[in-house]
Design an enzyme around this catalytic site. Sequence first.
Site, PDB file in Angstrom:
ATOM      1  N   LYS A 275      17.002  33.949  75.819  1.00  0.00           N
ATOM      2  CA  LYS A 275      16.858  33.092  76.994  1.00  0.00           C
ATOM      3  C   LYS A 275      17.517  31.742  76.729  1.00  0.00           C
ATOM      4  O   LYS A 275      17.429  31.194  75.641  1.00  0.00           O
ATOM      5  CB  LYS A 275      15.377  32.872  77.325  1.00  0.00           C
ATOM      6  CG  LYS A 275      14.694  34.044  77.987  1.00  0.00           C
ATOM      7  CD  LYS A 275      13.259  33.686  78.362  1.00  0.00           C
ATOM      8  CE  LYS A 275      12.585  34.832  79.080  1.00  0.00           C
ATOM      9  NZ  LYS A 275      11.184  34.510  79.436  1.00  0.00           N
ATOM     10  N   GLU A 361      -2.647  42.156  85.809  1.00  0.00           N
ATOM     11  CA  GLU A 361      -3.688  41.548  86.634  1.00  0.00           C
ATOM     12  C   GLU A 361      -4.922  42.436  86.764  1.00  0.00           C
ATOM     13  O   GLU A 361      -6.052  41.942  86.768  1.00  0.00           O
ATOM     14  CB  GLU A 361      -3.128  41.223  88.020  1.00  0.00           C
ATOM     15  CG  GLU A 361      -2.054  40.159  88.040  1.00  0.00           C
ATOM     16  CD  GLU A 361      -0.652  40.687  87.796  1.00  0.00           C
ATOM     17  OE1 GLU A 361       0.303  39.892  87.833  1.00  0.00           O
ATOM     18  OE2 GLU A 361      -0.512  41.908  87.571  1.00  0.00           O
ATOM     19  N   ARG A 389      -2.693  42.069  93.349  1.00  0.00           N
ATOM     20  CA  ARG A 389      -2.455  43.260  92.536  1.00  0.00           C
ATOM     21  C   ARG A 389      -3.736  43.816  91.916  1.00  0.00           C
ATOM     22  O   ARG A 389      -3.750  44.933  91.422  1.00  0.00           O
ATOM     23  CB  ARG A 389      -1.460  42.933  91.418  1.00  0.00           C
ATOM     24  CG  ARG A 389      -0.048  42.690  91.907  1.00  0.00           C
ATOM     25  CD  ARG A 389       0.913  42.490  90.758  1.00  0.00           C
ATOM     26  NE  ARG A 389       2.256  42.921  91.146  1.00  0.00           N
ATOM     27  CZ  ARG A 389       3.217  43.242  90.298  1.00  0.00           C
ATOM     28  NH1 ARG A 389       2.985  43.205  88.997  1.00  0.00           N
ATOM     29  NH2 ARG A 389       4.396  43.612  90.719  1.00  0.00           N
TER      30      ARG A 389
END
Length: 625
Positions: A275, A361, A389
């Site tokens: 990244k 979640e 979710r």
Amino acid sequence: MLDQIVTPKELRGLEKEQLPELCDELRAFLLESVSGSGGHFSAGLGTVELTVALHYVFNTPEDRLVWDVGHQAYPHKVLTGRRDSLNTIRQQGGLSGFPKRSESEYDTFGVGHSSTSISAALGMAIAAKQQGIDRQSVAIIGDGALTAGMAYEALNHAGDLDARMLVVLNDNDMSISPNVGGLSKYLARLLSGPLYSSIREQGKKILSGTPGMKKLARRAEEHTKGMLMPGTMFEEMGFVYYGPVDGHDVLELVRMFENIKDIDEPRFVHVVTKKGKGYEPAENDPCTYHGVSPFNLEQGIVKSTKTSTPTYTQVFSRWLCDIATSDERVVGITPAMREGSGLVEFSDKFPERYFDVAIAEQHAVTLAAGMACDGAKPIVAIYSTFLQRAYDQLIHDVAIQNLPVVFAIDRAGLVGADGATHAGNYDLSYLRCIPNMIVMAPADENECRQMLYTAYLQDGPTAVRYPRGKGVGIEPDAVMTAMEIGKATTLRSGARVALLLFGSLLAPAQQAADTLDMTLVNMRFVKPLDEAIILDVASNHDVIVTLEDNAIQGGAGSAVSESLARQGVSIPVLHLGIPDNYIEHAEREAQLAEIGLSAEGIIQQITAFSSRHVVPQAISKVAHL
């Protein structure tokens, strides 16, 4: 060279030897553009070579590229005809920060939440097969998104179907492989080459008549590769594994994809990237540079030292640390949103009581339920859009069992530049219909702190939902005081029209109430409602107006109308909130103005409604509007 690339068709006209130079130009363009406009920064810098290689080898848009989440897809946007408008990204009327089907034919699947790419790409592969279309389906998923169960459900299904699809794992956090050395690069090239593929296919044919030997050979292959490479798990799920591959060697990536492009089996390519590649501050701190406001590339992001009133997220963060200091039972749970949900300080101070469950979640909510069963005080810090979710777990594992779990719901209502995929427009609607739930919506920062404390004291499930950013600028009291459950408060007494406020739109509500001489009631609780005060204002006013930053359908205003009907009261009611359509990305204030929830919009809507239901002299003072 980048100037000549309008679509991937021009890209595929280049010689392979030109691709490294193109990657350098593309990365330089991203640095200049995104630092100037703001947006997702470090993820896209890490996928430059991968994006170029995919579009170079595969015949997009006929071949389907499905990007997971979409933070990593900025280079994809540049190469697919949107370079000149990248400076408008996440701005009103500009490009979306995520792939979006209505924006480009190259955006084959709209995303915003994680871990959907493999399921979507598999669906596309199945559809192509049923229609007899020779088409590739490619899912590009980040390693973080592989922490969600949905990704594994899709992998399991794809391997069982022998679907013609490719999964590319963008391993950008060294989470699976610690390095990409010369041996692993050589093995990846060897195993993706035509000789190995030919031997493998011939072996399958020879052994097809002896299932036992075929199974034994497959196991031997898996274990041999497993000793040298980290892909055994994916092989067990039915994929042919290739990698790890250096994700910043564009020529190596092209060779790999060309070698495996026409293999008619589920394939899994493990690509290791970094990244923030090419910009040292982002490489060293990719989290800070994940989503950025405009900044100077030479200086980098300069963190402000100015003190100011806290955001709602900071209010939660301070409260959580305070309550955890006084109660050792308190634990903090987040599904991979430590920074966004305000758990950094808590994780530093109470590491043994901090649980980041990754992008899971459902697990986060049931984990909290299990903790609550045995005496812990779990606080689930979660975005409104992500709690959707875990709705099944919210009902079955928490509410039905009436367990004392506190849901600190951030990013409620409209969220601005992230747009419809991240908006928390539905939590009041989907929470208030659940038995045993207490649902609170603070109007200011101090009320948020006191509501969190009130929620912590309860013996059943509670939710406190609050918006992104700052409120009206009220510094929270250090002392925590429990609120009376289901009790509203009158902020202003007026004539004819009563405005019932649910949540954070206090500033425009106050301005509208002052302008139109309305009664203003801060309802505070969506469930249970203060039905006594609703009956009182209905008895003393000609019109009731409800105001919330939630969907009108099934929201807090609907609860008021239900209450009035239940009590047999007939009175004109105007519901103001988020309409029945998705609100495109823009600054939050612009979004509110667009749907009539600025002070001016509220005044205009109430004036127009009141003119049909209130005697003329009551509205003469605002006739100029």
